[in-house]
Design an enzyme around this catalytic site. Sequence first.
Site, PDB file in Angstrom:
ATOM      1  N   ASP A   6      41.548  46.762  24.430  1.00  7.91           N
ATOM      2  CA  ASP A   6      41.707  45.410  24.956  1.00  7.91           C
ATOM      3  C   ASP A   6      42.064  45.437  26.431  1.00  7.91           C
ATOM      4  O   ASP A   6      42.786  46.318  26.882  1.00  7.91           O
ATOM      5  CB  ASP A   6      42.811  44.689  24.166  1.00  7.91           C
ATOM      6  CG  ASP A   6      42.891  43.209  24.486  1.00  7.91           C
ATOM      7  OD1 ASP A   6      41.846  42.614  24.816  1.00  7.91           O
ATOM      8  OD2 ASP A   6      43.995  42.649  24.411  1.00  7.91           O
ATOM      9  N   ASN A  27      39.587  44.513  29.126  1.00  6.31           N
ATOM     10  CA  ASN A  27      38.478  44.626  30.080  1.00  6.31           C
ATOM     11  C   ASN A  27      38.377  43.406  30.991  1.00  6.31           C
ATOM     12  O   ASN A  27      38.155  43.526  32.202  1.00  6.31           O
ATOM     13  CB  ASN A  27      37.153  44.801  29.343  1.00  6.31           C
ATOM     14  CG  ASN A  27      37.057  46.119  28.607  1.00  6.31           C
ATOM     15  OD1 ASN A  27      37.837  47.041  28.845  1.00  6.31           O
ATOM     16  ND2 ASN A  27      36.096  46.213  27.702  1.00  6.31           N
ATOM     17  N   ARG A  74      40.725  41.153  31.849  1.00  8.09           N
ATOM     18  CA  ARG A  74      41.828  41.073  32.805  1.00  8.09           C
ATOM     19  C   ARG A  74      41.710  42.133  33.887  1.00  8.09           C
ATOM     20  O   ARG A  74      42.073  41.905  35.043  1.00  8.09           O
ATOM     21  CB  ARG A  74      43.169  41.198  32.064  1.00  8.09           C
ATOM     22  CG  ARG A  74      43.647  39.875  31.473  1.00  8.09           C
ATOM     23  CD  ARG A  74      44.809  40.074  30.530  1.00  8.09           C
ATOM     24  NE  ARG A  74      44.346  40.578  29.238  1.00  8.09           N
ATOM     25  CZ  ARG A  74      45.161  40.979  28.275  1.00  8.09           C
ATOM     26  NH1 ARG A  74      46.464  40.953  28.454  1.00  8.09           N
ATOM     27  NH2 ARG A  74      44.668  41.395  27.133  1.00  8.09           N
ATOM     28  N   TRP A  75      41.200  43.298  33.518  1.00  5.34           N
ATOM     29  CA  TRP A  75      40.955  44.358  34.503  1.00  5.34           C
ATOM     30  C   TRP A  75      39.967  43.869  35.554  1.00  5.34           C
ATOM     31  O   TRP A  75      40.169  44.069  36.756  1.00  5.34           O
ATOM     32  CB  TRP A  75      40.409  45.590  33.785  1.00  5.34           C
ATOM     33  CG  TRP A  75      40.225  46.808  34.626  1.00  5.34           C
ATOM     34  CD1 TRP A  75      41.107  47.831  34.821  1.00  5.34           C
ATOM     35  CD2 TRP A  75      39.045  47.158  35.390  1.00  5.34           C
ATOM     36  NE1 TRP A  75      40.577  48.789  35.655  1.00  5.34           N
ATOM     37  CE2 TRP A  75      39.317  48.404  36.013  1.00  5.34           C
ATOM     38  CE3 TRP A  75      37.822  46.548  35.601  1.00  5.34           C
ATOM     39  CZ2 TRP A  75      38.376  49.035  36.834  1.00  5.34           C
ATOM     40  CZ3 TRP A  75      36.888  47.170  36.409  1.00  5.34           C
ATOM     41  CH2 TRP A  75      37.168  48.400  37.020  1.00  5.34           C
ATOM     42  N   HIS A  89      33.704  45.308  31.334  1.00  4.55           N
ATOM     43  CA  HIS A  89      33.228  45.915  30.088  1.00  4.55           C
ATOM     44  C   HIS A  89      32.576  47.280  30.356  1.00  4.55           C
ATOM     45  O   HIS A  89      32.734  48.210  29.547  1.00  4.55           O
ATOM     46  CB  HIS A  89      32.234  44.992  29.394  1.00  4.55           C
ATOM     47  CG  HIS A  89      32.863  43.756  28.823  1.00  4.55           C
ATOM     48  ND1 HIS A  89      33.984  43.798  28.030  1.00  4.55           N
ATOM     49  CD2 HIS A  89      32.513  42.438  28.926  1.00  4.55           C
ATOM     50  CE1 HIS A  89      34.321  42.557  27.667  1.00  4.55           C
ATOM     51  NE2 HIS A  89      33.442  41.722  28.199  1.00  4.55           N
ATOM     52  N   LEU A 110      34.415  65.736  15.057  1.00  2.00           N
ATOM     53  CA  LEU A 110      35.162  64.478  15.109  1.00  2.00           C
ATOM     54  C   LEU A 110      34.278  63.377  14.560  1.00  2.00           C
ATOM     55  O   LEU A 110      33.091  63.285  14.903  1.00  2.00           O
ATOM     56  CB  LEU A 110      35.564  64.140  16.546  1.00  2.00           C
ATOM     57  CG  LEU A 110      36.218  62.755  16.733  1.00  2.00           C
ATOM     58  CD1 LEU A 110      37.644  62.770  16.194  1.00  2.00           C
ATOM     59  CD2 LEU A 110      36.213  62.335  18.199  1.00  2.00           C
TER      60      LEU A 110
END
Length: 245
Positions: free
Chosen positions: A29, A31, A33-34, A46, A140
Amino acid sequence: MSSLPRIDVDPGEAHGLPEVVRAVAIIMDGNGRWASARGVGVADGHRAGSRALRPIVETAIDVGVESLAVYAFSTENWSRSGEEVEALMDIFGETIDRELHDLAKEGVRTRFVGRRDRAPDWLQAKMTELEAATADRSRLNLWIAFDYGGRAELIEAARRIVESGGDPENNDEALVSRHLYAPDMPDPDLVIRTSGELRVSNFLLWQSAYAEFVFVDTLWPDFGPNEFRAAIEDYASRRRRFGGR
């Protein structure tokens, strides 16, 4: 490979302390605001967020995590503007082409969890191709929650159980788990949420029933290996009783 820092524990207090986190889930969470803080478009945020994923995956491999689930696109995200949704679809495609195929060379198996029928046909094809191309990888397991909602998953599981015609008297947790989107995805030991928000936002509601949670203020595009390792250290210091003493 580097290892987790050693944590000294009194032998008399060691019972219940986790050894190493095996399954991690991340609510990615921050992106938007960045991007806003830097005066750039939300699509740029994004894209920065998509680039932040690879170092986290590589660090997960380095510290011995076996399963990593990330919240990429929720069922609620369709309510965003058409322009933003279209940009997100393009970015998912770019990420598959740029990052995820390369990670396959490091032993990463990628699978998508949730619905995909509402995604563009070309993106659905990329998802299917990537899953097939990485099916034999085992270092993984990377689970990407796409068009995912925890409540929708439980509703769908209930529908499938009813359709199966089973005896209601035989309903139990194992039966529900078998009808989830990804029955072989392990329950997360640790759930991390970035950006300072203190909620789960409809993510893995069933699977995270006994997970430990770490909330960090860092916005997702700035969340790197050091923050990831710190969250794992936090987890490693906790006592997990699962309702016991």
